[in-house]
Scaffold this motif. Structure first.
Motif, PDB file in Angstrom:
ATOM      1  N   PRO A 172       0.815  -1.225   0.000  1.00 39.61           N
ATOM      2  CA  PRO A 172       0.000   0.000   0.000  1.00 39.61           C
ATOM      3  C   PRO A 172       0.842   1.266   0.000  1.00 39.61           C
ATOM      4  O   PRO A 172       0.494   2.240  -0.685  1.00 39.61           O
ATOM      5  CB  PRO A 172      -0.815  -0.099   1.300  1.00 39.61           C
ATOM      6  N   ILE A 200       0.249   4.022  -2.986  1.00 34.26           N
ATOM      7  CA  ILE A 200      -0.314   5.349  -2.698  1.00 34.26           C
ATOM      8  C   ILE A 200       0.716   6.452  -2.948  1.00 34.26           C
ATOM      9  O   ILE A 200       0.407   7.474  -3.550  1.00 34.26           O
ATOM     10  CB  ILE A 200      -0.842   5.410  -1.242  1.00 34.26           C
ATOM     11  N   SER A 201       1.965   6.231  -2.509  1.00 30.68           N
ATOM     12  CA  SER A 201       2.936   7.320  -2.692  1.00 30.68           C
ATOM     13  C   SER A 201       3.233   7.535  -4.170  1.00 30.68           C
ATOM     14  O   SER A 201       3.471   8.665  -4.598  1.00 30.68           O
ATOM     15  CB  SER A 201       4.224   7.047  -1.905  1.00 30.68           C
ATOM     16  N   LEU A 218       0.209   9.541  -5.605  1.00 34.08           N
ATOM     17  CA  LEU A 218       0.280  10.931  -5.169  1.00 34.08           C
ATOM     18  C   LEU A 218       1.405  11.663  -5.899  1.00 34.08           C
ATOM     19  O   LEU A 218       1.248  12.812  -6.311  1.00 34.08           O
ATOM     20  CB  LEU A 218       0.497  11.011  -3.654  1.00 34.08           C
ATOM     21  N   LEU A 228       4.540   6.297   3.646  1.00 33.35           N
ATOM     22  CA  LEU A 228       3.801   7.075   2.661  1.00 33.35           C
ATOM     23  C   LEU A 228       4.180   8.552   2.769  1.00 33.35           C
ATOM     24  O   LEU A 228       4.541   9.198   1.783  1.00 33.35           O
ATOM     25  CB  LEU A 228       2.312   6.860   2.940  1.00 33.35           C
ATOM     26  N   SER A 242      -0.884  16.413  -0.079  1.00 37.09           N
ATOM     27  CA  SER A 242       0.543  16.108   0.023  1.00 37.09           C
ATOM     28  C   SER A 242       1.277  17.239   0.724  1.00 37.09           C
ATOM     29  O   SER A 242       2.131  17.011   1.587  1.00 37.09           O
ATOM     30  CB  SER A 242       1.151  15.910  -1.362  1.00 37.09           C
TER      31      SER A 242
END
Lengths: 293, 299
Positions: free
Chosen positions: A95, A99-100, A103, A162, B27
């Protein structure tokens, strides 16, 4: 090679070529030696190692150290082997990497194709976050994970990786998308395509190579992490690296070197596999992380 | 770069123009809180009387004064200079030498490069484990060479207070030098051959060619290598834990291991936070100018 076709100008004679090949071979042995030591000693009985035979091939080949390291070796207080911790690492890595990377792709897209005032500063702030010594965030992060109810859990580790993985994934995608023709994006906008539609239809289909680089980098880094695992995991949520260190440095009982070596190979195998299969992308990621542009 | 296309006015317009920033904002929020907020928090803790738990009694610079009087901190800093200095210099020299040799149209260059670089894919815990037992005098290199008949051979650096820090250098160089080689090789491949040819026609020897023309052109690669290696040296933690666990005694303690043990096992959180702050400032002094110049070049 005749004429100007050669790509190196320096010419070397027969003797010096022999010397060069010898030196390069010696260093091949140097780099391979620890791997050789790990492999052969994970396949021999303990008394062969104790008898000073660390560099010899096994006389009696055995897989017992491997099965012991995997399923019965003593890690901390429990004799579970490394299997549950291997699983923890996978549950942590997958995960966090997915996810990273997503993003990072979105951030890179915004920072190159939807630029606004101050975007370089924002990128610089994100990038600096990759290089800080993580000792600086250990204390508040321990508290924060407690407040979030994630202390000592695998999801807690996913979250930590993350957060500190965003900087690098943004770096990769930003530098990659910067080369991508902006005219295409502009044309799509005039045709009425929106932010996400452009991302999905135009950017993503051409992001294959950089996505591979980013995934490999994040996978290697997160799998190999020790500091966060050692700081934030409980006994039952430890990742592989922490469990391996516990196995090797436990002071009780006989030191089963062959089991330690087998465990070390298990911890190394996933990242080594990725390196062998996709080494080109691994190197590209390393270089982009240091020699930008 | 891209201006949003002017279109009919409507409630959707605000959203449309704000959307990119909205996408970026989670972010950014994470980074602001978990990097900069936390840096500020730890910096603040370094000026408090925190022991086992964070506490907010302000004590000014007392922790820093204590830190610099601590024998174990000065050992850790001295070790970092020895380790970091040797690590950077050996990696650069070895990396450059191997890159130059590999740049002579070597057969099987790809295979050799793969072998030189694979340690970079390993965890420092794996590297530490392999070298820990290989360097162990009881079963490793010393025992093997003695077994070959050289009875008086000794190699006990890992157990020796004076020499143990060099075993960290050996393992760290093994892990990273191939990567430095790759950086220099990329630099070498970017050099214009015409200049070299001209110099060669003027009668320059191979040695002069490299010393006068090639190596000076590798300055950017040297810069990158230095920044990467220096920041890795300062952050070194895993390798020490796996290889020597800071021992024998405190012989291989580094700032990163010092911070961890003072904060989490000796319950001196204020001093631990102060040591982390010093580490951050050292790294920032190296990284910030580097990032600054890289980012300014780009835009």
């Amino acid at each position: 090679m005749a004429g100007g076709a050669s790509d190196t100008v320096v010419r070397t004679g027969r003797t010096s070529r022999f010397v060069i090949y010898t030196i390069l071979t010696v260093f091949c042995i140097y780099y391979l030696l620890p791997l050789y030591v790990m492999v052969v000693n994970s396949l021999k009985p303990l008394d062969e190692i104790r008898g000073g035979g660390m560099l010899s091939l096994p006389q009696a080949w055995t897989l017992a150290p491997w099965s012991s390291a995997w399923s019965t070796a003593q890690i901390g207080v429990e004799a579970t082997g490394l299997r549950p911790y291997f699983l923890n690492s996978i549950l942590m890595v997958v995960p966090a990497v997915v996810i990273s990377t997503l993003l990072g792709a979105l951030n890179g897209y915004v920072l190159t194709k939807w630029r606004f005032r101050g975007d370089t500063i924002i990128f610089g702030l994100m990038l600096f976050g990759c290089f800080i010594p993580f000792q600086m965030v250990l204390i508040p992060m321990a508290r924060m994970l407690g407040l979030m109810g994630l202390a000592g859990t695998v999801p807690g580790l996913v979250f930590v990786h993350l957060v500190y993985g965003i900087g690098f994934s943004t770096l990769y995608f930003r530098n990659y998308y910067a080369q991508f023709p902006t005219e295409l994006v502009r044309a799509a906008m005039i045709d009425g395509a929106g932010f996400f539609k452009i991302f999905q239809r135009i950017m993503l289909p051409s992001s294959g190579p950089i996505a591979v680089v980013c995934i490999i980098w994040q996978f290697t880094n997160i799998w190999n992490d020790f500091l966060f695992g050692a700081s934030f995991a409980d006994f039952d949520s430890q990742p592989m690296t922490v469990a391996l260190n516990n196995l090797v440095s436990s002071s009780t009982g006989v030191k089963e070197y062959n089991v330690h070596f087998a465990g070390a190979i298990m911890a190394a195998l996933p990242t080594l596999l990725v390196y062998v299969v996709a080494g080109r992308f691994f190197v590209r990621g390393l270089m982009a992380g240091s020699v930008k542009g | 770069m891209v201006q949003s296309v002017p279109s009919r006015q409507g409630p959707g317009d605000w959203l449309r123009s704000a959307l990119p920033k909205l996408v970026l904002s989670p972010s950014l929020a994470l980074v602001v809180i978990f990097v900069y907020g936390f840096i500020f928090f730890t910096f603040y803790l370094s000026m408090t009387d925190s022991r086992i738990l964070p506490s907010f009694g302000y004590v000014g610079l007392e922790n820093y004064e204590k830190l610099f009087r601590l024998r174990s901190w000065s050992i850790a800093v001295d070790n970092l200079f020895v380790f970091g200095g040797l690590y950077i210099v050996i990696c650069c020299v070895l990396g450059l030498a191997l890159a130059i040799l590999l740049d002579q149209k070597i057969r099987a260059e790809g295979a050799i490069r793969t072998i030189y670089l694979y340690p970079m894919a390993l965890s420092f815990i794996v590297t530490g484990t392999a070298w820990k037992w290989f360097l162990d005098p009881g079963i490793g290199l010393e025992a093997v060479v003695q077994g070959w008949g050289w009875e008086s051979f000794t190699f006990d650096w890992i157990k020796n207070r004076q020499m143990a820090i060099y075993t960290i250098v050996i393992a760290a160089v093994w892990q990273t030098s191939g990567f430095v080689m790759a950086m220099f090789l990329a630099g070498l491949r970017g050099i214009d051959n015409e200049v070299l040819k001209a110099a060669q026609i003027d009668g320059a020897s191979n040695w002069a060619l490299y010393r006068r023309i090639v190596i000076p052109q590798l300055r950017p690669a040297f810069m990158s290598a230095f920044v990467v290696l220096a920041h890795m040296a300062i952050k070194s933690y895993d390798l020490v834990i796996a290889l020597t666990n800071g021992g024998p005694g405190r012989a291989t303690e580094l700032p990163a291991t010092f911070m961890y043990s003072y904060t989490f096992t000796r319950n001196q959180m204020g001093i631990g936070a102060a040591s982390a702050t010093i580490m951050l400032m050292t790294i920032a002094a190296i990284i910030v100018p580097y990032l600054w110049s890289e980012l300014r070049e780009k835009s």
